[in-house]
Enzyme design. Structure first.
Site, mmCIF file in Angstrom:
data_model
loop_
_atom_site.group_PDB
_atom_site.id
_atom_site.type_symbol
_atom_site.label_atom_id
_atom_site.label_comp_id
_atom_site.label_asym_id
_atom_site.label_seq_id
_atom_site.Cartn_x
_atom_site.Cartn_y
_atom_site.Cartn_z
ATOM 1 N N LYS A 289 -6.924 9.774 92.712
ATOM 2 C CA LYS A 289 -7.866 9.709 93.610
ATOM 3 C C LYS A 289 -8.278 8.518 94.014
ATOM 4 O O LYS A 289 -8.148 7.333 93.081
ATOM 5 C CB LYS A 289 -9.016 10.486 92.504
ATOM 6 C CG LYS A 289 -10.335 11.038 93.403
ATOM 7 C CD LYS A 289 -11.255 11.463 92.361
ATOM 8 C CE LYS A 289 -12.559 12.022 93.179
ATOM 9 N NZ LYS A 289 -13.367 12.741 92.401
ATOM 10 N N SER B 34 -15.141 17.006 94.510
ATOM 11 C CA SER B 34 -15.150 15.880 95.271
ATOM 12 C C SER B 34 -13.375 15.457 95.291
ATOM 13 O O SER B 34 -12.950 14.752 96.228
ATOM 14 C CB SER B 34 -15.830 14.729 94.789
ATOM 15 O OG SER B 34 -15.298 14.333 93.588
ATOM 16 N N SER C 109 -15.802 18.424 89.728
ATOM 17 C CA SER C 109 -15.081 17.772 90.801
ATOM 18 C C SER C 109 -13.585 17.809 90.395
ATOM 19 O O SER C 109 -12.555 17.603 91.367
ATOM 20 C CB SER C 109 -15.275 16.207 90.953
ATOM 21 O OG SER C 109 -16.401 16.276 92.244
HETATM 22 N N1 GLN Z 1 -20.372 18.536 93.437
HETATM 23 C C1 GLN Z 1 -20.930 17.770 92.735
HETATM 24 C C2 GLN Z 1 -21.889 16.591 93.373
HETATM 25 O O1 GLN Z 1 -21.564 16.596 94.612
HETATM 26 C C3 GLN Z 1 -20.180 17.052 91.434
HETATM 27 C C4 GLN Z 1 -19.469 16.061 91.966
HETATM 28 C C5 GLN Z 1 -18.339 15.574 91.114
HETATM 29 O O2 GLN Z 1 -17.885 16.102 90.012
HETATM 30 N N2 GLN Z 1 -18.105 14.447 91.049
HETATM 31 O O3 GLN Z 1 -22.411 15.655 92.691
#
Ligand code: GLN
Length: 488
Positions: free
Chosen positions: A80, A155, A179
């Site tokens: 990532k 994400s 995420s």
């Molecule tokens: N979807 C969540 C957010 O927008 C979690 C994102 C994540 O785990 N990085 O913060």
């Protein structure tokens, strides 16, 4: 097909000299060439660097180095865009970091290299990991290899899509509120969020430091355990990493579920759950029972407050963490007549709308006058959520739930409605608030169209062996993990 193998299958072939690390890498590069214009998982690939690593792995193999010494020797793994890999760009899919090259390796990168992995490629993500669909990337959305009209989740959408499309054998991402587990569920993969403190975050660009954890995306549970084994353990460079003995994570694979008590969360049963997801998860519960587990109801009374709590704490920490992107130290700069103007112009041009929303929200809840009403109160609710889990884990060994309320949604379906987007993490975020571990594994498909559904297993802090035991027993007794996406 070579590219569709799991890590353990690939390692078997490499060990028997039925293929080389170069061929394994080439199978990924060919697949990227073939499908990435549709999937858009990769931001960049340094082919020459990857080939040099694969050649080095082949030399090791020829010299008799075994996978007992280097468990990932010759295995192509992608990262990532939030993890520092020395000499490679690290941009968090943001314009503000354009041109930034990592000066050092993240500890997980160092450990994966030591385990012999061939690390290649930068995977797309929601900008600074803020999002649930990868639509917040400054470089365009990634698409789901099961249906390219749909998002892969986020994400870490690039992490999930790349493995589901057989463009790499596994990937490593980060999970702050879901995420890893959410995109793994939406792409039919195994995604693990380790316990807070188990994996070093040194070299991970911080989003919300009290919530972030690094973990693997893999095609099956055994591979997940293999990667966790390589990256887990204390690191003096991350003061939140816990100095604690790391067990053998493969020891519990093939364990029976007899005598295990699994909790079903009463409060997770309320509305919003897609009927096909509910059906698949119910079937999974029955399957777990037939494997010997006892399913009991548990209560997490403060679950309703998890999303609200998360969306105060995570933006608060993000607003502080992202203050470092000031146009002076890293990446991009938009000049101004003085440092203040330079700073605001750089941040104005460099950050996308979701990042700005979070920074503004976070600054607001931390500002004097609102700190007590929002931030401090959220911290107190967080403790209540954590205590709910501790209490539940007095009576059960793990908790099972859907990973997400729906299967993969359509591109654009939720991007205009932040609240709807935030609710796609409803089952995953409390785990981060509590610091627990969680895994998502495939548990079936919707019918029309055929889209993967994920089962989440949550464990107590450092309860990964139990997660693997439950997930592996379930996986071995069902066909779901063997299905491959149309673009695989
Ligand atoms: N979807 C969540 C957010 O927008 C979690 C994102 C994540 O785990 N990085 O913060």
């Amino acid at each position: 097909m070579l590219r569709q193998l799991t890590i353990s299958e690939l390692v078997g072939r490499l060990a028997r000299r039925e293929g080389s690390a170069r061929e394994a890498l080439q199978s990924c590069l060919d697949q990227i060439q073939r499908v990435d214009s549709q999937v858009k998982a990769f931001l960049s690939v340094d082919i020459a660097d990857a080939q040099a690593q694969a050649e080095a792995a082949d030399r090791d193999l020829a010299a008799g180095v075994t996978h007992a010494e280097k468990p990932l020797l010759g295995v192509p793994i992608a990262l990532k865009d939030v993890l520092c890999h020395r000499g490679q760009p690290c941009g968090c899919s943001s314009r503000i970091l354009e041109g930034f090259i990592s000066p050092y390796d993240a500890t997980v990168v160092e450990r994966l290299k030591a385990a012999g992995a061939v690390l290649f490629g930068r995977l797309n993500m929601d900008e600074f990991a803020m999002g649930s669909s990868t639509e917040n990337s400054a470089f365009g959305a990634t698409l789901n290899p099961w249906d390219t009209t749909r998002i892969p989740g986020g994400s870490s959408g690039g992490c999930a899509a790349s493995v589901a499309a057989s463009e790499c054998f596994a990937s490593v991402g980060s999970d702050t509120g879901g995420s890893i587990r959410q995109p793994a569920a939406l792409c039919g993969l195994v995604g693990l969020k380790p316990t807070y403190g188990l994996v070093s975050r040194y070299g991970l660009v911080a989003f919300a430091s009290s919530l972030d954890q690094i973990g693997p995306f893999t095609k099956d549970v055994r591979d997940s355990a293999t990667i966790l084994q390589a990256i887990a353990g204390h690191d003096p460079k991350d003061s939140t990493s816990v100095p604690r003995h790391v067990p053998r994570f493969d020891a519990e694979l093939n364990g029976s579920l007899r005598g295990l008590r699994l909790g079903i969360v009463k409060e997770f049963n309320q509305g919003g759950l897609d009927p096909e997801v509910a059906e698949a998860v119910q079937r999974a519960y029955r399957q777990l029972e037939s494997l010997g587990a006892e399913l009991v109801e548990v209560s997490l009374p403060h679950s309703d407050y998890a999303a609200a709590t998360y969306y105060i704490i995570a933006p608060a920490e993000a607003s502080a963490n992202l203050a470092r992107f000031d146009g002076i130290r890293y990446g991009r700069r938009v000049d101004g007549k003085d440092p203040v103007e330079l700073n605001s112009r750089t941040r104005g041009a460099g950050f996308g709308p979701e990042v700005k929303r979070r920074v503004i929200l976070g600054t607001y809840v931390l500002s004097s006058g609102y700190y007590d009403a929002f931030y401090l109160r959220a911290q107190k609710v967080r403790t209540l959520i954590r205590n709910d889990f501790l209490k539940a884990f007095e009576t059960v060994d793990a908790i099972v739930s859907p990973t997400t309320p729906t299967a993969a949604f359509r591109l654009g379906e939720k991007s205009g409605d932040p609240l709807q987007m935030y609710l796609s993490d409803i089952f995953t975020i409390s785990c981060n608030l509590a610091g627990n571990c969680g895994i998502s594994i495939p548990c079936g498909f919707t019918r029309e169209p055929m889209l993967p559904i994920g089962l989440q297993v949550l464990g107590r802090p450092f309860g990964e062996p139990t997660l693997f035991r439950v997930a592996h027993a379930y996986e071995q007794s069902t066909p779901w993990s063997r299905e491959r996406a149309p673009l695989a």
